[in-house]
Scaffold this active site. Structure first.
Site, PDB file in Angstrom:
ATOM      1  N   HIS A 123       0.563  -1.290  -0.379  1.00 19.26           N
ATOM      2  CA  HIS A 123      -0.069  -0.115  -0.160  1.00 19.26           C
ATOM      3  C   HIS A 123       0.541   0.765   0.193  1.00 19.26           C
ATOM      4  O   HIS A 123       0.391   2.093  -1.220  1.00 19.26           O
ATOM      5  CB  HIS A 123      -1.437   0.085   1.297  1.00 19.26           C
ATOM      6  CG  HIS A 123      -2.257   1.322   1.542  1.00 19.26           C
ATOM      7  ND1 HIS A 123      -2.585   1.383   1.022  1.00 19.26           N
ATOM      8  CD2 HIS A 123      -1.370   2.636   2.120  1.00 19.26           C
ATOM      9  CE1 HIS A 123      -3.381   2.867   0.971  1.00 19.26           C
ATOM     10  NE2 HIS A 123      -1.960   3.847   1.884  1.00 19.26           N
ATOM     11  N   HIS A 128       1.619   5.060  -2.276  1.00 17.43           N
ATOM     12  CA  HIS A 128       1.890   6.363  -2.599  1.00 17.43           C
ATOM     13  C   HIS A 128       3.192   7.153  -2.729  1.00 17.43           C
ATOM     14  O   HIS A 128       3.224   8.192  -3.594  1.00 17.43           O
ATOM     15  CB  HIS A 128       2.564   7.185  -1.332  1.00 17.43           C
ATOM     16  CG  HIS A 128       0.902   6.855   0.071  1.00 17.43           C
ATOM     17  ND1 HIS A 128       0.382   7.741  -0.059  1.00 17.43           N
ATOM     18  CD2 HIS A 128       0.257   6.063   0.759  1.00 17.43           C
ATOM     19  CE1 HIS A 128      -0.956   7.281   0.922  1.00 17.43           C
ATOM     20  NE2 HIS A 128      -0.409   6.181   1.429  1.00 17.43           N
ATOM     21  N   GLU A 169      -5.559   9.521   0.208  1.00 18.54           N
ATOM     22  CA  GLU A 169      -5.868   7.903   0.651  1.00 18.54           C
ATOM     23  C   GLU A 169      -7.507   7.788  -0.887  1.00 18.54           C
ATOM     24  O   GLU A 169      -6.471   6.056  -1.654  1.00 18.54           O
ATOM     25  CB  GLU A 169      -5.994   7.817   1.134  1.00 18.54           C
ATOM     26  CG  GLU A 169      -5.250   7.425   2.864  1.00 18.54           C
ATOM     27  CD  GLU A 169      -3.701   6.679   2.838  1.00 18.54           C
ATOM     28  OE1 GLU A 169      -2.789   6.998   3.341  1.00 18.54           O
ATOM     29  OE2 GLU A 169      -4.539   5.943   1.526  1.00 18.54           O
ATOM     30  N   SER A 188      -4.057   0.713  -4.886  1.00 20.93           N
ATOM     31  CA  SER A 188      -3.455  -0.046  -4.664  1.00 20.93           C
ATOM     32  C   SER A 188      -4.489  -1.631  -4.385  1.00 20.93           C
ATOM     33  O   SER A 188      -4.010  -2.089  -4.047  1.00 20.93           O
ATOM     34  CB  SER A 188      -2.718  -0.005  -3.214  1.00 20.93           C
ATOM     35  OG  SER A 188      -3.555   0.525  -2.366  1.00 20.93           O
TER      36      SER A 188
HETATM   37  N1  HBI Z   1       1.022   6.556   9.879  1.00 24.62           N
HETATM   38  N2  HBI Z   1       2.479   4.831   9.060  1.00 24.62           N
HETATM   39  C1  HBI Z   1       1.545   5.532   9.165  1.00 24.62           C
HETATM   40  N3  HBI Z   1       0.980   5.561   7.797  1.00 24.62           N
HETATM   41  C2  HBI Z   1       0.237   6.645   7.738  1.00 24.62           C
HETATM   42  O1  HBI Z   1      -0.543   6.706   6.521  1.00 24.62           O
HETATM   43  C3  HBI Z   1      -0.316   7.701   8.824  1.00 24.62           C
HETATM   44  C4  HBI Z   1      -0.108   7.147   9.837  1.00 24.62           C
HETATM   45  N4  HBI Z   1      -0.096   7.964  11.210  1.00 24.62           N
HETATM   46  C5  HBI Z   1      -1.423   8.990  10.971  1.00 24.62           C
HETATM   47  C6  HBI Z   1      -1.801   8.598   9.840  1.00 24.62           C
HETATM   48  N5  HBI Z   1      -2.031   8.142   8.893  1.00 24.62           N
HETATM   49  C7  HBI Z   1      -3.363  10.010   9.046  1.00 24.62           C
HETATM   50  O2  HBI Z   1      -3.448  10.282  10.976  1.00 24.62           O
HETATM   51  C8  HBI Z   1      -2.952  10.369   8.457  1.00 24.62           C
HETATM   52  O3  HBI Z   1      -3.857  11.348   7.950  1.00 24.62           O
HETATM   53  C9  HBI Z   1      -2.388  11.658   9.355  1.00 24.62           C
HETATM   54 FE    FE Z   2      -1.926   4.865   2.922  1.00 22.69          FE
END
Ligand code: HBI
Ligand code: FE
Length: 289
Positions: A123, A128, A169, A188
């Site tokens: 993913h 991304h 997303e 994805s």
């Molecule tokens: N941590 N590893 C990871 N990947 C993410 O997409 C991610 C996260 N922590 C918080 C988060 N996304 C969401 O709260 C975002 O909207 C900020």
């Molecule tokens: Fe993501």
């Protein structure tokens, strides 16, 4: 050996340890890659498939973050760091603000091919990373991280999360050839890459920052509303020109709309039939989020 204590300054970065992947893991990457490559032509935003090849993500097996980061850094200054899974918002925002994309270092099991809740390396890297090779989107992701850091004490993190959700997303983009996908959660997923563009069920509404930030979302079903941007430039511009101070004053910190709602001010691209939502009872649960 002492266990790594997570401190406030911990950035949650771990070694990717590329040698730990099994042949089954590499096979899982190749299976998912092949599935998406057969579905994404004429669905993914122009430039995405080229970036996928340009970064070597189809060279076979789970990519090694170190050479991949070197290629990415040459283009837009971004690098990929391995993390064990979701990290706290502050840690996530700080990485983005410093052009570091945190990617899970684990990959889903063969029996989880169709969907997993926690972002895995497929993913994160397949979904991304190619967009981070686009200079404008690279700027957007860094601007999002900087806005997040400034908002830590705002009580509006759920609204920021909705902005990330409905753009990074699950965002769609308008092109002369029709709607295309850029959101990593769609791109994805073979099934949602079809649903998001072809199904009559979801709403498709023109992107508007405050409207998006007030809208709840589900994390375990296809989306029942997608927001459509005109271009990455337009998304970046709208974000940079948003004065988050007064906006946060107007917001409540929660969600005012469910994914099923259509508002008077919406520029409707397609009004969904919502039969999918009715079946999945998406709206009530979303409002409760
Ligand atoms: N941590 N590893 C990871 N990947 C993410 O997409 C991610 C996260 N922590 C918080 C988060 N996304 C969401 O709260 C975002 O909207 C900020
Ligand atoms: Fe993501």
């Amino acid at each position: 050996m002492e266990t790594k204590m997570s401190t406030a300054s911990d950035d949650f970065v771990i070694p990717q340890d590329w040698d730990h992947y099994t042949s089954e893991d590499h096979q899982t990457w190749d299976t998912l890659y092949a599935r998406l490559k057969s579905v994404l032509p004429d669905r993914a935003v122009p430039g995405y498939l080229e970036a996928l090849d340009d970064l070597g993500l189809g060279d076979g097996g789970v990519p090694d973050f170190s050479p991949l980061s070197d290629r990415l850094e040459e283009r837009t200054g971004w690098r990929i760091v391995a993390v064990p899974g979701l990290v706290p918002d502050e840690v996530f925002f700080r990485h983005l603000a410093n052009r570091r994309f945190p990617a899970g270092n684990f990959i889903r099991r063969p029996d989880q091919l169709d969907y997993i809740q926690e972002p895995d390396v497929f993913h994160d890297v397949f979904g991304h990373v190619p967009h981070l090779a686009d200079p404008v989107f690279a700027d957007y992701m860094q601007a999002y991280g900087e806005a997040g850091l400034k908002s830590l004490n705002s009580g509006r993190l759920k609204n920021l999360a909705a902005l990330y959700w409905y753009t990074v997303e699950f965002g769609l983009i308008s092109t002369p050839e029709g709607l295309r996908i850029y959101g990593a959660g769609i791109i994805s997923s073979p099934a949602e890459s079809v649903f998001a563009l072809d199904s009559p069920s979801p709403h498709r509404v023109a992107y508007e920052t405050e409207r998006v930030m007030r809208t709840a979302y589900r994390i375990d079903d296809f989306q029942q509303i997608y927001f459509v941007i005109e271009s990455f430039e337009d998304l970046l511009q709208k974000t940079l020109e948003t004065d988050f101070g007064p906006l946060y004053q107007r917001l409540t910190g929660g969600y005012d709309h469910t994914p099923a709602d259509i508002l008077g001010g919406d520029q409707i691209i397609t009004r969904g039939t919502q039969e999918y939502a009715a079946r999945q009872d998406v709206t009530k649960a979303a409002a409760a989020d």
